[in-house]
Design an enzyme around this catalytic site. Structure first.
Site, PDB file in Angstrom:
ATOM      1  N   PHE A 194     -14.196   3.273   3.284  1.00 43.61           N
ATOM      2  CA  PHE A 194     -13.136   2.477   2.672  1.00 43.61           C
ATOM      3  C   PHE A 194     -12.603   3.229   1.471  1.00 43.61           C
ATOM      4  O   PHE A 194     -13.329   3.580   0.544  1.00 43.61           O
ATOM      5  CB  PHE A 194     -13.627   1.098   2.251  1.00 43.61           C
ATOM      6  N   ARG A 220      -4.993   0.284  -7.046  1.00 45.76           N
ATOM      7  CA  ARG A 220      -3.752   0.885  -6.528  1.00 45.76           C
ATOM      8  C   ARG A 220      -3.200   1.965  -7.439  1.00 45.76           C
ATOM      9  O   ARG A 220      -2.551   2.892  -6.997  1.00 45.76           O
ATOM     10  CB  ARG A 220      -2.661  -0.188  -6.412  1.00 45.76           C
ATOM     11  N   ASP A 251      -5.511  -0.490  -2.056  1.00 42.98           N
ATOM     12  CA  ASP A 251      -6.259  -1.396  -2.914  1.00 42.98           C
ATOM     13  C   ASP A 251      -7.535  -1.914  -2.277  1.00 42.98           C
ATOM     14  O   ASP A 251      -7.737  -1.817  -1.064  1.00 42.98           O
ATOM     15  CB  ASP A 251      -5.395  -2.607  -3.250  1.00 42.98           C
ATOM     16  N   ASP A 271      -5.614   2.483  10.570  1.00 40.20           N
ATOM     17  CA  ASP A 271      -7.043   2.270  10.792  1.00 40.20           C
ATOM     18  C   ASP A 271      -7.230   1.938  12.282  1.00 40.20           C
ATOM     19  O   ASP A 271      -7.232   2.846  13.116  1.00 40.20           O
ATOM     20  CB  ASP A 271      -7.468   1.131   9.852  1.00 40.20           C
ATOM     21  N   LYS A 281      -7.307   7.212   9.893  1.00 41.34           N
ATOM     22  CA  LYS A 281      -8.743   6.973  10.118  1.00 41.34           C
ATOM     23  C   LYS A 281      -8.949   6.899  11.622  1.00 41.34           C
ATOM     24  O   LYS A 281      -9.220   5.842  12.182  1.00 41.34           O
ATOM     25  CB  LYS A 281      -9.115   5.628   9.482  1.00 41.34           C
ATOM     26  N   GLY A 295       0.783  -1.227   0.000  1.00 39.60           N
ATOM     27  CA  GLY A 295       0.000   0.000   0.000  1.00 39.60           C
ATOM     28  C   GLY A 295       0.817   1.280   0.000  1.00 39.60           C
ATOM     29  O   GLY A 295       0.371   2.322  -0.454  1.00 39.60           O
TER      30      GLY A 295
HETATM   31  P1  IMP Z   1      -5.115  -1.468  10.947  1.00 41.00           P
HETATM   32  O1  IMP Z   1      -4.273  -2.573  11.473  1.00 41.00           O
HETATM   33  O2  IMP Z   1      -6.565  -1.672  11.281  1.00 41.00           O
HETATM   34  O3  IMP Z   1      -4.647  -0.096  11.336  1.00 41.00           O
HETATM   35  O4  IMP Z   1      -5.108  -1.600   9.376  1.00 41.00           O
HETATM   36  C1  IMP Z   1      -4.135  -1.066   8.608  1.00 41.00           C
HETATM   37  C2  IMP Z   1      -4.102  -1.699   7.236  1.00 41.00           C
HETATM   38  O5  IMP Z   1      -5.407  -2.043   6.777  1.00 41.00           O
HETATM   39  C3  IMP Z   1      -3.571  -0.714   6.247  1.00 41.00           C
HETATM   40  O6  IMP Z   1      -2.173  -0.773   6.161  1.00 41.00           O
HETATM   41  C4  IMP Z   1      -4.266  -1.115   4.972  1.00 41.00           C
HETATM   42  O7  IMP Z   1      -3.526  -2.129   4.334  1.00 41.00           O
HETATM   43  C5  IMP Z   1      -5.579  -1.667   5.423  1.00 41.00           C
HETATM   44  N1  IMP Z   1      -6.662  -0.653   5.355  1.00 41.00           N
HETATM   45  C6  IMP Z   1      -7.320  -0.080   6.385  1.00 41.00           C
HETATM   46  N2  IMP Z   1      -8.250   0.786   5.961  1.00 41.00           N
HETATM   47  C7  IMP Z   1      -8.184   0.776   4.615  1.00 41.00           C
HETATM   48  C8  IMP Z   1      -8.904   1.481   3.580  1.00 41.00           C
HETATM   49  O8  IMP Z   1      -9.792   2.319   3.796  1.00 41.00           O
HETATM   50  N3  IMP Z   1      -8.529   1.197   2.302  1.00 41.00           N
HETATM   51  C9  IMP Z   1      -7.553   0.300   1.994  1.00 41.00           C
HETATM   52  N4  IMP Z   1      -6.863  -0.375   2.923  1.00 41.00           N
HETATM   53  C10 IMP Z   1      -7.173  -0.150   4.228  1.00 41.00           C
END
Ligand code: IMP
Ligand code: MG
Length: 242
Positions: free
Chosen positions: A216, A229, A223, A167, A195, A110
């Site tokens: 999202f 992407r 992606d 996230d 986020k 990403g």
């Molecule tokens: P976390 O562990 O919940 O913080 O998730 C982080 C990972 O989830 C990021 O590095 C992304 O790969 C994926 N991710 C979280 N939200 C999104 C989104 O809105 N679009 C795309 N990928 C996301």
């Protein structure tokens, strides 16, 4: 005084928009000819508004971009907005890490667009390392594992972890613990997108590109099942798709 409406960096072209009726455009044309005479190195074009909107729709820029990419509800940040923000982050990083031993660590895939734009605007020497992770197991018992680790040692170096999006913060938390175990001199985080409303682990983020709502999003490296992407902008995915 004459200030063009915008600049297209890929084309090295200034655009002046006009809503004037044909008769009145003559004066603007005269000004533009004058600029070309005085500064032949500056590329500038006059566009009327309706032609401008047609171009936007055709090439996916601006507010009409979404309608041209299937599955995208709206454009959250245009290519130009992203570039501006990335440049200002890179400036701050360059100042903060003056005379230090900076290593950028990115997590594939990403982060590819962000880290490549960011590093090109950092004005001090940097090293770049990549890691890759995957999530395995069922939905109920998902776990994260590192599928590609650092190539070089980060012991005693100033590490800046570069993330596309934070996230819940769980992934970042896992990765930071992993990096801490390798004894860096310092460890900070730079994330393009935050986020924040969804955060479960409260990790301080030192450099943030944009705070975003709980939607999202895809594009500029991010992606949905491997797609989107390559979009040059960041857009909101239509919830009907997932
Ligand atoms: P976390 O562990 O919940 O913080 O998730 C982080 C990972 O989830 C990021 O590095 C992304 O790969 C994926 N991710 C979280 N939200 C999104 C989104 O809105 N679009 C795309 N990928 C996301
Ligand atoms: Mg990621």
């Amino acid at each position: 005084m004459f200030t063009p409406d915008f600049y297209l960096p890929e084309l090295d072209l200034y655009i002046e928009l006009t809503t004037l009726r044909q008769k009145l455009i003559t004066e603007k044309n005269r000004k533009i000819r004058k600029i070309r005479e005085l500064h032949p190195e500056i590329h500038i074009k006059l566009l009327n508004k309706s032609d401008y909107y047609k171009l936007l729709a055709k090439y996916g820029y601006g507010p009409l971009g979404g309608s041209k990419v299937e599955g995208i509800n709206k454009v959250l940040f245009s290519h130009t907005q992203i570039q501006r923000r990335v440049i200002s982050l890179a400036k701050r990083i360059s100042q903060d890490y003056q005379d230090r031993n900076l290593v950028l660590v990115g997590v594939l895939k990403g982060v590819i667009c962000f880290i490549s734009d960011l590093m090109q605007h950092i004005s001090i020497p940097v090293n770049v390392e990549f890691m890759a992770i995957s999530y395995y197991g069922t939905d109920k018992e998902q776990a994260v594992k590192i599928t590609k680790d650092l190539d070089a040692s980060i012991a005693g170096r100033d590490v800046l972890m570069v993330e596309d999006i934070v996230d819940t913060g769980m992934t970042l938390n896992y990765l930071l613990n992993h990096l801490y175990a390798h004894n860096p001199a310092s460890l900070k985080v730079c994330a393009l997108l935050d986020k924040r409303i969804r955060r479960l682990v409260d990790i301080p983020i030192d450099y943030i590109g944009f705070e975003i709502p709980d939607e999202f999003i895809v594009g500029y490296g991010l992606d949905y099942h491997g797609e989107y992407r390559n979009l040059p902008f960041i857009g909101v995915l239509n919830p009907e798709i997932f």
